[in-house]
Design a protein around this motif. Structure first.
Motif, mmCIF file in Angstrom:
data_model
loop_
_atom_site.group_PDB
_atom_site.id
_atom_site.type_symbol
_atom_site.label_atom_id
_atom_site.label_comp_id
_atom_site.label_asym_id
_atom_site.label_seq_id
_atom_site.Cartn_x
_atom_site.Cartn_y
_atom_site.Cartn_z
ATOM 1 N N SER A 144 0.698 -1.043 0.096
ATOM 2 C CA SER A 144 0.108 -0.068 0.057
ATOM 3 C C SER A 144 0.832 1.088 0.030
ATOM 4 C CB SER A 144 -0.966 -0.176 1.309
ATOM 5 O OG SER A 144 -0.235 -0.472 2.499
ATOM 6 N N ILE A 145 2.056 1.124 0.715
ATOM 7 C CA ILE A 145 2.838 2.475 0.691
ATOM 8 C C ILE A 145 3.594 2.849 -0.734
ATOM 9 C CG2 ILE A 145 3.428 2.219 3.130
ATOM 10 C CD1 ILE A 145 6.144 1.285 2.038
ATOM 11 N N ILE A 146 3.204 1.746 -1.559
ATOM 12 C CA ILE A 146 3.719 2.000 -3.052
ATOM 13 C C ILE A 146 2.998 2.977 -3.739
ATOM 14 C CG2 ILE A 146 4.913 -0.480 -3.131
ATOM 15 C CD1 ILE A 146 2.344 -1.053 -4.737
ATOM 16 N N HIS A 147 1.802 3.379 -3.327
ATOM 17 C CA HIS A 147 0.955 4.505 -3.917
ATOM 18 C C HIS A 147 1.242 5.865 -3.425
ATOM 19 C CE1 HIS A 147 -0.710 1.482 -6.394
ATOM 20 N NE2 HIS A 147 -1.336 0.946 -5.457
ATOM 21 N N LEU A 148 1.985 6.142 -2.366
ATOM 22 C CA LEU A 148 2.392 7.205 -1.701
ATOM 23 C C LEU A 148 3.369 7.958 -2.351
ATOM 24 C CD1 LEU A 148 2.267 6.223 2.120
ATOM 25 C CD2 LEU A 148 0.510 7.625 0.953
ATOM 26 N N ALA A 149 3.558 9.264 -2.515
ATOM 27 C CA ALA A 149 4.535 9.801 -2.858
ATOM 28 C C ALA A 149 5.526 9.845 -1.888
ATOM 29 C CB ALA A 149 4.134 11.400 -3.182
ATOM 30 N N PRO A 150 6.622 9.909 -2.501
ATOM 31 C CA PRO A 150 8.020 9.686 -1.736
ATOM 32 C C PRO A 150 8.016 10.629 -0.347
ATOM 33 C CG PRO A 150 8.738 9.470 -3.991
ATOM 34 C CD PRO A 150 7.367 9.916 -3.840
ATOM 35 N N GLU A 151 7.517 11.847 -0.359
ATOM 36 C CA GLU A 151 7.362 12.852 0.265
ATOM 37 C C GLU A 151 6.387 12.471 1.501
ATOM 38 O OE1 GLU A 151 5.325 14.916 -3.121
ATOM 39 O OE2 GLU A 151 7.252 13.659 -2.674
ATOM 40 N N ASP A 152 5.590 11.721 1.020
ATOM 41 C CA ASP A 152 4.526 11.411 2.337
ATOM 42 C C ASP A 152 4.799 10.209 3.024
ATOM 43 O OD1 ASP A 152 2.816 13.544 1.229
ATOM 44 O OD2 ASP A 152 1.727 12.361 -0.361
ATOM 45 N N LEU A 153 5.932 9.295 2.751
ATOM 46 C CA LEU A 153 6.219 8.288 3.389
ATOM 47 C C LEU A 153 6.349 8.544 4.910
ATOM 48 C CD1 LEU A 153 8.253 6.181 0.883
ATOM 49 C CD2 LEU A 153 6.073 5.746 1.715
ATOM 50 N N PRO A 154 7.213 9.546 5.280
ATOM 51 C CA PRO A 154 7.385 10.063 6.760
ATOM 52 C C PRO A 154 6.211 10.047 7.674
ATOM 53 C CG PRO A 154 9.014 11.126 5.521
ATOM 54 C CD PRO A 154 7.836 10.738 4.408
ATOM 55 N N LEU A 155 5.439 10.801 6.942
ATOM 56 C CA LEU A 155 3.884 11.255 7.364
ATOM 57 C C LEU A 155 3.281 9.710 7.721
ATOM 58 C CD1 LEU A 155 1.799 12.905 8.595
ATOM 59 C CD2 LEU A 155 0.928 13.333 6.364
ATOM 60 N N ALA A 156 3.013 8.860 6.544
ATOM 61 C CA ALA A 156 2.166 7.539 6.777
ATOM 62 C C ALA A 156 2.920 6.842 7.995
ATOM 63 C CB ALA A 156 2.594 6.910 5.493
ATOM 64 N N PHE A 157 4.175 6.982 8.104
ATOM 65 C CA PHE A 157 4.924 5.982 9.142
ATOM 66 C C PHE A 157 4.596 6.585 10.388
ATOM 67 C CE2 PHE A 157 8.272 4.479 5.653
ATOM 68 C CZ PHE A 157 7.295 3.392 5.396
ATOM 69 N N ALA A 158 4.631 7.969 10.629
ATOM 70 C CA ALA A 158 4.422 8.700 11.871
ATOM 71 C C ALA A 158 2.869 8.297 12.164
ATOM 72 C CB ALA A 158 4.515 10.141 11.598
ATOM 73 N N GLU A 159 1.925 8.135 11.316
ATOM 74 C CA GLU A 159 0.795 7.786 11.530
ATOM 75 C C GLU A 159 0.369 6.267 12.028
ATOM 76 O OE1 GLU A 159 -3.078 9.257 11.227
ATOM 77 O OE2 GLU A 159 -1.095 10.381 12.302
ATOM 78 N N ALA A 160 1.158 5.606 11.295
ATOM 79 C CA ALA A 160 1.359 4.258 11.680
ATOM 80 C C ALA A 160 1.810 4.204 13.382
ATOM 81 C CB ALA A 160 2.208 3.287 10.783
ATOM 82 N N HIS A 161 2.923 4.804 13.679
ATOM 83 C CA HIS A 161 3.310 4.704 15.007
ATOM 84 C C HIS A 161 2.438 5.279 15.851
ATOM 85 C CE1 HIS A 161 5.875 6.258 18.215
ATOM 86 N NE2 HIS A 161 6.632 5.274 17.855
ATOM 87 N N ARG A 162 1.741 6.317 15.428
ATOM 88 C CA ARG A 162 0.617 6.959 16.490
ATOM 89 C C ARG A 162 -0.382 5.923 16.991
ATOM 90 N NH1 ARG A 162 -4.286 8.859 16.018
ATOM 91 N NH2 ARG A 162 -4.490 8.791 13.789
ATOM 92 N N VAL A 163 -0.842 5.131 16.044
ATOM 93 C CA VAL A 163 -2.030 4.248 15.972
ATOM 94 C C VAL A 163 -1.771 2.973 16.886
ATOM 95 C CG1 VAL A 163 -3.566 5.396 14.287
ATOM 96 C CG2 VAL A 163 -2.304 3.315 13.921
ATOM 97 N N LEU A 164 -0.544 2.612 16.895
ATOM 98 C CA LEU A 164 -0.072 1.320 17.474
ATOM 99 C C LEU A 164 0.130 1.627 18.939
ATOM 100 C CD1 LEU A 164 2.537 -0.214 14.927
ATOM 101 C CD2 LEU A 164 0.370 -1.101 15.425
ATOM 102 N N ARG A 165 -0.138 0.485 19.542
ATOM 103 C CA ARG A 165 0.413 0.205 21.163
ATOM 104 C C ARG A 165 1.785 0.265 21.153
ATOM 105 N NH1 ARG A 165 -3.822 -3.705 23.715
ATOM 106 N NH2 ARG A 165 -5.898 -2.527 22.825
ATOM 107 N N PRO A 166 2.503 0.757 22.372
ATOM 108 C CA PRO A 166 3.955 0.478 22.651
ATOM 109 C C PRO A 166 4.471 -0.929 22.569
ATOM 110 C CG PRO A 166 2.849 1.963 24.039
ATOM 111 C CD PRO A 166 1.661 1.584 23.542
ATOM 112 N N ALA A 167 5.286 -1.121 21.722
ATOM 113 C CA ALA A 167 5.676 -2.671 21.145
ATOM 114 C C ALA A 167 4.879 -3.141 20.257
ATOM 115 C CB ALA A 167 6.116 -3.396 22.626
ATOM 116 N N GLY A 168 4.147 -2.468 19.650
ATOM 117 C CA GLY A 168 3.114 -3.001 18.557
ATOM 118 C C GLY A 168 4.072 -3.216 17.257
ATOM 119 N N LEU A 169 3.844 -4.364 16.271
ATOM 120 C CA LEU A 169 4.575 -4.716 15.197
ATOM 121 C C LEU A 169 3.800 -4.062 14.125
ATOM 122 C CD1 LEU A 169 5.330 -8.490 15.849
ATOM 123 C CD2 LEU A 169 7.048 -6.234 15.716
ATOM 124 N N LEU A 170 4.526 -3.585 13.292
ATOM 125 C CA LEU A 170 4.288 -3.315 11.812
ATOM 126 C C LEU A 170 4.952 -3.888 10.735
ATOM 127 C CD1 LEU A 170 2.773 -1.129 9.740
ATOM 128 C CD2 LEU A 170 4.940 0.260 10.116
#
Length: 209
Positions: free
Chosen positions: A114-140
């Motif tokens: 799914s990240i293959i459809h993001l513009a390169p400059e949007d990847l940091p934001l997407a990973f920050a959002e994934a980090h936000r919605v995960l519990r501590p020690a959660g896997l991605l």
């Protein structure tokens, strides 16, 4: 990212995509093994998010193996198809760059191709959002095509579309994940299976700090 083009394109192919790929995991033993490893390490009862879930067959596989799953996709067509096929999965329309979820809502998450459809400059934001919605020690678990090219489709299974597929450098994705607060615990690459488009594929299993 051409957000509207991606959304419209996946709306257009949603029914056919689901019909063609609903059982693709049956022919992908490595993918199943990685999903099983993620599932085994997820806190019991915690929901698992499928980010960019398409018609939901990966989320459904996780649900069949005991997980509570939530599929998030930009395409309302995909969300509708998934909801009709997989009643055990909760489906939500949403953007990887602004996930419709609370902080720490999920015990784990997957983002397969799914990240293959993001513009390169949007990847940091997407990973920050994934980090936000995960519990501590959660896997991605993230997967993508390896390389530096961008492939554009204006026709897909006989349908008119407008969508880019960005191939990515695994080392760069590791760096971006680490910058977002993840520790990459495993990195794997494989050749395409006979039923797949012939590209090299990468998998990164990262843990939220």
């Amino acid at each position: 990212m051409n957000n509207e083009g991606v959304r419209r394109s996946y709306d257009t192919v949603a029914e056919e995509y689901a019909a063609r790929l609903h059982d693709e995991l049956a022919g992908k033993p490595l993918d199943r093994a990685l999903l099983a490893a993620l599932l085994e390490q997820t806190e019991r009862g915690a929901a698992i998010a499928d980010l960019g879930c398409g018609p939901g067959h990966v989320a459904a596989w996780l649900a069949e193996h005991g997980a509570r799953t939530v599929g998030v996709d930009l395409s309302p067509g995909m969300v509708a198809v998934g909801g009709s096929r997989y009643p055990k999965v909760e489906f939500i329309q949403g953007d990887l760059r602004e996930l419709p979820a609370e902080d720490g809502e999920f015990g784990a998450a997957v983002a397969l191709y799914s990240i293959i459809h993001l513009a390169p400059e949007d990847l940091p934001l997407a990973f920050a959002e994934a980090h936000r919605v995960l519990r501590p020690a959660g896997l991605l678990l993230v997967s993508f095509h390896v390389g530096e090219e961008t492939r554009h489709l204006d026709e897909w299974w006989g349908h008119d579309v407008d969508v880019d597929f960005h191939f990515l450098d695994p080392a760069r994705i590791v760096t971006l994940l680490e910058a977002a607060g993840f520790t990459v615990e495993a990195r794997l690459e494989r050749a395409a299976y006979p039923t797949e488009v012939e590209t090299r594929r990468a998998y990164l299993l990262a843990r939220r700090a």
